[in-house]
Design a protein around this motif. Sequence first.
Motif, PDB file in Angstrom:
ATOM      1  N   ASP A 183       0.610  -0.711  -0.075  1.00 14.23           N
ATOM      2  CA  ASP A 183       0.372   0.215   0.227  1.00 14.23           C
ATOM      3  C   ASP A 183       1.297   1.108   0.220  1.00 14.23           C
ATOM      4  OD1 ASP A 183      -2.281   1.090  -0.093  1.00 14.23           O
ATOM      5  OD2 ASP A 183      -2.023   1.793   2.529  1.00 14.23           O
ATOM      6  N   HIS A 184       1.536   1.335   0.935  1.00 18.94           N
ATOM      7  CA  HIS A 184       2.757   2.132   1.215  1.00 18.94           C
ATOM      8  C   HIS A 184       3.353   3.025  -0.701  1.00 18.94           C
ATOM      9  CE1 HIS A 184       5.757   4.676   1.909  1.00 18.94           C
ATOM     10  NE2 HIS A 184       6.991   4.660   1.727  1.00 18.94           N
ATOM     11  N   LEU A 185       3.739   1.715  -1.247  1.00 18.23           N
ATOM     12  CA  LEU A 185       4.283   1.898  -2.383  1.00 18.23           C
ATOM     13  C   LEU A 185       3.621   2.318  -3.115  1.00 18.23           C
ATOM     14  CD1 LEU A 185       6.913  -1.598  -2.264  1.00 18.23           C
ATOM     15  CD2 LEU A 185       7.612   1.086  -1.830  1.00 18.23           C
ATOM     16  N   ALA A 186       2.612   1.507  -3.294  1.00 16.49           N
ATOM     17  CA  ALA A 186       1.487   1.825  -4.781  1.00 16.49           C
ATOM     18  C   ALA A 186       1.288   3.096  -4.331  1.00 16.49           C
ATOM     19  CB  ALA A 186       0.244   1.485  -3.870  1.00 16.49           C
ATOM     20  N   ARG A 187       1.712   3.817  -2.683  1.00 10.68           N
ATOM     21  CA  ARG A 187       0.997   5.769  -2.321  1.00 10.68           C
ATOM     22  C   ARG A 187       2.122   6.329  -3.586  1.00 10.68           C
ATOM     23  NH1 ARG A 187      -3.855   5.686  -0.365  1.00 10.68           N
ATOM     24  NH2 ARG A 187      -4.716   3.477   0.496  1.00 10.68           N
ATOM     25  N   GLN A 188       3.344   5.372  -3.155  1.00 11.52           N
ATOM     26  CA  GLN A 188       4.578   6.353  -3.830  1.00 11.52           C
ATOM     27  C   GLN A 188       4.699   5.967  -5.271  1.00 11.52           C
ATOM     28  OE1 GLN A 188       8.065   4.734  -1.548  1.00 11.52           O
ATOM     29  NE2 GLN A 188       8.042   6.231  -0.659  1.00 11.52           N
ATOM     30  N   GLY A 189       3.463   5.814  -6.275  1.00  7.81           N
ATOM     31  CA  GLY A 189       3.379   5.628  -7.446  1.00  7.81           C
ATOM     32  C   GLY A 189       3.562   4.850  -8.136  1.00  7.81           C
ATOM     33  N   GLN A 190       4.171   3.339  -7.211  1.00 11.44           N
ATOM     34  CA  GLN A 190       4.548   1.970  -8.145  1.00 11.44           C
ATOM     35  C   GLN A 190       3.201   1.714  -8.519  1.00 11.44           C
ATOM     36  OE1 GLN A 190       7.874  -0.558  -6.129  1.00 11.44           O
ATOM     37  NE2 GLN A 190       8.696   1.236  -5.441  1.00 11.44           N
ATOM     38  N   PRO A 191       3.323   0.694  -9.894  1.00 14.35           N
ATOM     39  CA  PRO A 191       2.177  -0.088 -10.237  1.00 14.35           C
ATOM     40  C   PRO A 191       1.914  -1.431  -9.656  1.00 14.35           C
ATOM     41  CG  PRO A 191       3.920  -0.566 -11.537  1.00 14.35           C
ATOM     42  CD  PRO A 191       4.383   0.704 -10.598  1.00 14.35           C
ATOM     43  N   LEU A 192       1.565  -1.538  -8.521  1.00  8.10           N
ATOM     44  CA  LEU A 192       1.485  -3.313  -7.691  1.00  8.10           C
ATOM     45  C   LEU A 192       0.285  -2.962  -7.637  1.00  8.10           C
ATOM     46  CD1 LEU A 192       3.320  -2.337  -4.802  1.00  8.10           C
ATOM     47  CD2 LEU A 192       3.949  -3.927  -6.709  1.00  8.10           C
ATOM     48  N   THR A 193      -0.412  -4.280  -7.871  1.00  7.08           N
ATOM     49  CA  THR A 193      -1.953  -4.667  -8.204  1.00  7.08           C
ATOM     50  C   THR A 193      -2.617  -5.281  -7.298  1.00  7.08           C
ATOM     51  OG1 THR A 193      -1.889  -6.770  -9.518  1.00  7.08           O
ATOM     52  CG2 THR A 193      -2.241  -3.572 -10.798  1.00  7.08           C
ATOM     53  N   VAL A 194      -3.912  -6.316  -6.711  1.00  4.95           N
ATOM     54  CA  VAL A 194      -4.035  -6.628  -5.785  1.00  4.95           C
ATOM     55  C   VAL A 194      -3.745  -8.150  -6.401  1.00  4.95           C
ATOM     56  CG1 VAL A 194      -6.185  -8.525  -5.393  1.00  4.95           C
ATOM     57  CG2 VAL A 194      -6.473  -6.008  -5.521  1.00  4.95           C
ATOM     58  N   LYS A 195      -3.212  -8.398  -7.570  1.00  4.95           N
ATOM     59  CA  LYS A 195      -2.363 -10.149  -8.384  1.00  4.95           C
ATOM     60  C   LYS A 195      -1.178  -9.738  -7.679  1.00  4.95           C
ATOM     61  CE  LYS A 195      -1.232 -12.929 -11.999  1.00  4.95           C
ATOM     62  NZ  LYS A 195      -1.551 -12.874 -13.689  1.00  4.95           N
ATOM     63  N   ASP A 196      -0.793  -9.046  -7.483  1.00  2.00           N
ATOM     64  CA  ASP A 196       1.064  -8.578  -6.469  1.00  2.00           C
ATOM     65  C   ASP A 196       0.553  -8.889  -5.130  1.00  2.00           C
ATOM     66  OD1 ASP A 196       2.479  -7.661  -9.305  1.00  2.00           O
ATOM     67  OD2 ASP A 196       2.114  -5.796  -8.366  1.00  2.00           O
ATOM     68  N   ILE A 197      -0.273  -8.468  -4.430  1.00  2.00           N
ATOM     69  CA  ILE A 197      -0.217  -8.966  -3.541  1.00  2.00           C
ATOM     70  C   ILE A 197      -0.760 -10.516  -3.139  1.00  2.00           C
ATOM     71  CG2 ILE A 197      -1.948  -8.876  -0.925  1.00  2.00           C
ATOM     72  CD1 ILE A 197      -2.797  -6.350  -2.119  1.00  2.00           C
ATOM     73  N   LEU A 198      -1.696 -10.955  -4.078  1.00  2.00           N
ATOM     74  CA  LEU A 198      -1.849 -12.469  -4.113  1.00  2.00           C
ATOM     75  C   LEU A 198      -1.119 -13.299  -4.139  1.00  2.00           C
ATOM     76  CD1 LEU A 198      -5.729 -12.591  -6.144  1.00  2.00           C
ATOM     77  CD2 LEU A 198      -5.164 -12.339  -3.689  1.00  2.00           C
ATOM     78  N   GLU A 199      -0.021 -12.616  -4.312  1.00  2.00           N
ATOM     79  CA  GLU A 199       1.590 -14.015  -5.772  1.00  2.00           C
ATOM     80  C   GLU A 199       1.943 -13.407  -4.058  1.00  2.00           C
ATOM     81  OE1 GLU A 199       5.197 -13.894  -8.401  1.00  2.00           O
ATOM     82  OE2 GLU A 199       3.728 -13.158  -8.973  1.00  2.00           O
ATOM     83  N   ALA A 200       2.621 -12.591  -3.181  1.00  2.00           N
ATOM     84  CA  ALA A 200       2.899 -12.711  -2.441  1.00  2.00           C
ATOM     85  C   ALA A 200       2.663 -13.773  -0.988  1.00  2.00           C
ATOM     86  CB  ALA A 200       3.222 -11.119  -1.338  1.00  2.00           C
ATOM     87  N   MET A 201       1.248 -13.760  -0.857  1.00  2.00           N
ATOM     88  CA  MET A 201       0.967 -14.173  -0.040  1.00  2.00           C
ATOM     89  C   MET A 201       0.488 -15.537   0.024  1.00  2.00           C
ATOM     90  SD  MET A 201      -3.684 -12.257   0.540  1.00  2.00           S
ATOM     91  CE  MET A 201      -3.624 -13.216   1.411  1.00  2.00           C
ATOM     92  N   ILE A 202       0.561 -16.874  -2.044  1.00  3.51           N
ATOM     93  CA  ILE A 202       0.821 -17.818  -1.668  1.00  3.51           C
ATOM     94  C   ILE A 202       2.287 -17.768  -1.601  1.00  3.51           C
ATOM     95  CG2 ILE A 202       0.842 -18.903  -3.432  1.00  3.51           C
ATOM     96  CD1 ILE A 202      -0.979 -17.385  -5.379  1.00  3.51           C
ATOM     97  N   LYS A 203       3.485 -16.994  -1.745  1.00  5.93           N
ATOM     98  CA  LYS A 203       4.602 -17.008  -1.109  1.00  5.93           C
ATOM     99  C   LYS A 203       4.866 -17.743  -0.090  1.00  5.93           C
ATOM    100  CE  LYS A 203       6.527 -16.242  -6.271  1.00  5.93           C
ATOM    101  NZ  LYS A 203       8.397 -16.085  -6.956  1.00  5.93           N
ATOM    102  N   ALA A 204       4.276 -16.728   0.570  1.00  5.57           N
ATOM    103  CA  ALA A 204       3.777 -16.669   2.181  1.00  5.57           C
ATOM    104  C   ALA A 204       3.889 -17.601   2.711  1.00  5.57           C
ATOM    105  CB  ALA A 204       3.469 -15.070   2.571  1.00  5.57           C
ATOM    106  N   HIS A 205       2.408 -18.217   2.598  1.00  2.98           N
ATOM    107  CA  HIS A 205       1.700 -19.276   3.543  1.00  2.98           C
ATOM    108  C   HIS A 205       2.743 -20.653   2.625  1.00  2.98           C
ATOM    109  CE1 HIS A 205      -1.763 -17.324   3.620  1.00  2.98           C
ATOM    110  NE2 HIS A 205      -2.789 -18.411   3.544  1.00  2.98           N
ATOM    111  N   GLU A 206       3.385 -20.383   1.390  1.00  5.82           N
ATOM    112  CA  GLU A 206       4.470 -21.916   1.168  1.00  5.82           C
ATOM    113  C   GLU A 206       5.644 -21.528   2.402  1.00  5.82           C
ATOM    114  OE1 GLU A 206       4.686 -25.576  -1.213  1.00  5.82           O
ATOM    115  OE2 GLU A 206       3.222 -23.349  -0.789  1.00  5.82           O
TER     116      GLU A 206
END
Length: 537
Positions: A183-206
Amino acid sequence: MLARTLRNSPPLGRRANFSTLRTLNARPAAQPRLSAPASRLSIRGTAGPSAIFARAMSAHHGESTVRPEADQVLQDIADYVHNYKIESPLAFETARLCLIDTIGCGLEALRFPECTKVLGPVVEGTVVPNGTKVPGTNYQLDPIRGAFNIGTQIRWLDFNDCWLAAEWGHPSDNLGAILAVADHLARQGQPLTVKDILEAMIKAHEIQGGLALLNSFNRVGLDHVVLVKVASTAVVSKLLGLSRDQTVDAVSQAWVDGQSLRTYRHAPNTGPRKSWAAGDACSRAVNLAYLVKKGEKGIPTVLSAKTWGFYDVLFKGKPFEFQRPYGSYIMENVLFKISFPAEFHAQTAVEAAHIVHNKLKELGKTAEDIKSVRIRTQEAAVRIIDKQGPLDNFADRDHAINYMVAYPLIFGELTSESYTDASAADPRIDALRAKIYCVEDKNFSVDYHDPEKRSIGNALLVELNDGTVLDEVEVEYPVGHKRRRTEGTPLLMAKFQNHIAPHFDAAHQKKILDTVTNAEEFSKLPVDKFTDLFVKA
């Protein structure tokens, strides 16, 4: 990429430590000392410093200063985070449900003052430009404090997802770190989407779940949030733009960091720290990743170093074991807490208690007609949540299987309010608790660890005061299990709707539901626009 472990001592190097240099300068009294220039000349002569240090090391046993290759466990985590491509539709769809559910659990926790009083900035009134926004509040914080806030509200009610193996835990705890940074990076202008969150969640879970499969941290007294810290550090480092080698360094810092004891999860010391421990782990993970981004070095053999490494200091000298390579197995098989805000080993026992409650009603009986209740359960439940004696706080009650069974036997429900002091004051609860006891079922314990089953079985056998013994009620898989996913998904969405309802009007609730249920469009949504859906003005 199958994870391996290193248990070798660091190799002997060619450099001597300070104590070795002092020994080299010493001379027998019968021999004249060389002048300073001659001493320098002898060191710089044809033999060279390497030869001198090598001879010194052959005669003495100082520590080698040569930095070895990083432990393979660290390298495997970094390789997975940076190089593995998630291609499983099931993993992404389960991650979407997990994200929805986890945010809802955090919003539900905000109804409890015990939770809200520990949230917010360290210094009241602080607002960070482009900072992390905390769902359900108007806070805008730096990402480290933001990770604590989000991680704490997610975990507070023990209602988010779960993973049970040799170690247990709640992999969605990692969302505290992931969302805060994204969220912080997105508010700084980085093009992060919900899919990036989902991928990070999958890897953190793993990462968290993969480490938990065969390695029991609770048996050496460590809390499972160590795995939240490690997994969050790994995936956050990628979001922050760290290289593969920097991720190795960041993860090493997570392992060397002070680890939480499980003391606050067990009688007689159970207390609310267990509800913010994951938030603390998330904030530490973000802090460590930022430190490495600024140039902090790693500790390459943080696990395997003789005497000083994690294995020798905290894991009884045993290296980690791994059942499978990192992929998307954990997210695909994660357990959702859908029906009850109860420690997961008791979920099926609570479901069985509801069935028994209805049976008693059919017979014209109540819980006061019960003489005894036997809970046939898994070894883990006996070890963690089988408690006798007074329970003096919310955190104690939601980790006591006899309380979690007694309450629905009496009232036909178990909600977050069931653990409050006001609810627990009813004398019928402790009277019935005293009649409830646990026995381990070896088959339940075996199936609990079976990778093809991962069941969490419980069975209730109730005897009444008049001598009647009711048919035993057995529930092997909770509604949140993968085997009951079709049944559970509509209930999960209903749970989410119940959790957002107290916070937003009907029109905004509809906007949220329309957004999160359109899977394809939802994945494209910028992270900050997603978070804004849940922000209070």
